[in-house]
Design a protein around this motif. Structure first.
Motif, PDB file in Angstrom:
ATOM      1  N   GLU A  54       3.691   5.523  -5.813  1.00  0.00           N
ATOM      2  CA  GLU A  54       3.447   5.514  -7.267  1.00  0.00           C
ATOM      3  C   GLU A  54       2.598   6.702  -7.703  1.00  0.00           C
ATOM      4  O   GLU A  54       2.894   7.376  -8.689  1.00  0.00           O
ATOM      5  N   ALA A  55       1.513   6.942  -6.956  1.00  0.00           N
ATOM      6  CA  ALA A  55       0.604   8.030  -7.323  1.00  0.00           C
ATOM      7  C   ALA A  55       1.310   9.372  -7.237  1.00  0.00           C
ATOM      8  O   ALA A  55       1.167  10.225  -8.120  1.00  0.00           O
ATOM      9  N   HIS A 101       3.820   1.508  -1.173  1.00  0.00           N
ATOM     10  CA  HIS A 101       4.401   1.646  -2.506  1.00  0.00           C
ATOM     11  C   HIS A 101       3.400   2.296  -3.465  1.00  0.00           C
ATOM     12  O   HIS A 101       3.771   3.133  -4.301  1.00  0.00           O
ATOM     13  N   GLY A 102       2.152   1.902  -3.343  1.00  0.00           N
ATOM     14  CA  GLY A 102       1.112   2.483  -4.198  1.00  0.00           C
ATOM     15  C   GLY A 102       0.973   3.983  -3.978  1.00  0.00           C
ATOM     16  O   GLY A 102       0.830   4.751  -4.928  1.00  0.00           O
ATOM     17  N   ARG A 103       1.026   4.389  -2.721  1.00  0.00           N
ATOM     18  CA  ARG A 103       0.955   5.830  -2.432  1.00  0.00           C
ATOM     19  C   ARG A 103       2.103   6.547  -3.143  1.00  0.00           C
ATOM     20  O   ARG A 103       1.923   7.593  -3.762  1.00  0.00           O
ATOM     21  N   ILE A 148       0.852  -1.201   0.000  1.00  0.00           N
ATOM     22  CA  ILE A 148       0.000   0.000   0.000  1.00  0.00           C
ATOM     23  C   ILE A 148       0.882   1.244   0.000  1.00  0.00           C
ATOM     24  O   ILE A 148       0.636   2.197  -0.736  1.00  0.00           O
TER      25      ILE A 148
END
Lengths: 245, 245
Positions: free
Chosen positions: A39-40, A35-37, A33
């Motif tokens: 990415e955005a 990492h996803g933050r 999660i």
């Protein structure tokens, strides 16, 4: 196999590395999660190192060179994404590396991180925790006496705000690499590089290599003229501009 | 246990739900990265439903009520985060629900999603795929003939751009809930609600309940006056403003 020509090749490569990390247990699902933050936010700054991040990296490199006992703190995500770049930077700055993780099972995960670095030829701290950072609950408090506990400058990446605060209270200078300029880590650190670690780490090595030729007075001047508050403000402006395009 | 007073209670609650989803296999590790991207974007819009998202939700509710064969497509993340809200919305709009996933193991994960909804009292499609959407590789192409294949309006959430495009090419109207106004899904959909699904779904139900009193001409007017392009632009402005604060 993923083609190198895929427009999202790098992004997908790092994703796959983390997925494998979850399978092996070195990365936690919650780490995904985080990492996803990233990415955005990376997407919003254009997946490039901004001029602003370059300025912060220069100040950070100077601070690392000035440090007497610099330590690079690594967690599961960092190890999977950039172990080699970490090793390179540690060499350039004569820094120690220490595994320190947020999520359980901490002892097991730290062992895996130490092993991952060992396989790449680097001996790092963290397997034995014989000291504590005050004011931190959980596993993050447990550190190595000769590593983070005695450090004067600590480089943290993809970190939680509590820990940055506790390290500051323990009298350490903190350098953070964090894609979120609004995070507590970003705000609390002495120098925050708003950039993706996979770009910021090689940049730090490069800057440190160049700055090695400078004398202490020159290095101190670079650190002194850097304002983290101003730099963070600039990063926010860049995100704001990107979003309004 | 997590206290309800924790400032990040809701955010952590959803994270835990997804972590458990990874453990059971209904959510993929890559699904966690997608959630993280959403978290960062939600943070930037202030973790609230903007006026702009409300406008889009109203148009979407009108389109769902006008639809002859509306279908709500659900994946692993959506099922874990908002199954009950989906069931409620399907009832209000007289829509079918169908499980459709991106990542392998698709058959197994679709079975788990169908089972999750069954336990909550809803029978949903997706267990049997007897039709294909053209132009899509992999599992996403496999759909139910009486569900997505025959649908005139499909509501998608946390989706990939390819699929939205393929559904459009198959002649369907697409409503998307997507926190990233720059995503291909957001741009390709007929109506994009830039909001978190946990807020947007109850809002959709509420709007649909209110709009039920309107006649077809009035509903058509609501859909007609809505411009997705303009709405997306407004959402970008909101993110831009939030970042510059």
């Amino acid at each position: 196999m993923l083609s190198k020509n895929h427009p999202r090749y790098l992004s997908l490569k790092y994703r796959h590395a983390l997925e494998n990390g979850v399978k092996s247990g070195i990365v936690t699902p919650t780490g995904m999660i985080a990492h996803g933050r990233g990415e955005a936010l990376d997407y919003l700054i254009g997946e490039r190192t901004t001029k602003n991040a370059m300025k912060a990296a220069e100040a950070a490199a100077a601070l690392l060179l000035l440090a007497k006992r610099p330590v690079i703190s690594v967690n599961g995500n960092v190890s999977v994404l950039a172990a080699e770049e970490i090793i390179k930077l540690a060499k350039v700055c004569d820094a120690k590396i220490e595994a320190n993780v947020f999520y359980a099972p901490a002892a097991k995960r730290k062992r895996m991180i130490v092993e991952l670095f060992r396989k790449k030829g680097a001996h790092i701290l963290g397997r034995i925790s014989d000291a504590k950072i005050k004011g931190l609950s959980s596993e993050r408090a447990n550190v190595s006496k000769e590593g983070i506990f005695s450090a004067d400058v600590v480089l943290v990446m993809l970190e939680d705000g509590d820990r940055t605060e506790a390290l500051k209270k323990a009298g350490k200078k903190v350098i953070a690499i964090d894609l979120n300029p609004l995070s507590r880590t970003a705000k609390k650190a002495d120098i925050t590089i708003v950039d993706n670690i996979v770009r910021a780490l090689p940049l730090l090595s490069k800057k440190a290599n160049t700055l090695k030729r400078k004398n202490i007075k020159q290095l101190k001047f670079i650190v002194k003229k850097f304002s983290n508050k101003r730099n963070i403000k600039e990063s926010l402006k860049i995100i704001s501009k990107a979003a309004s395009k």
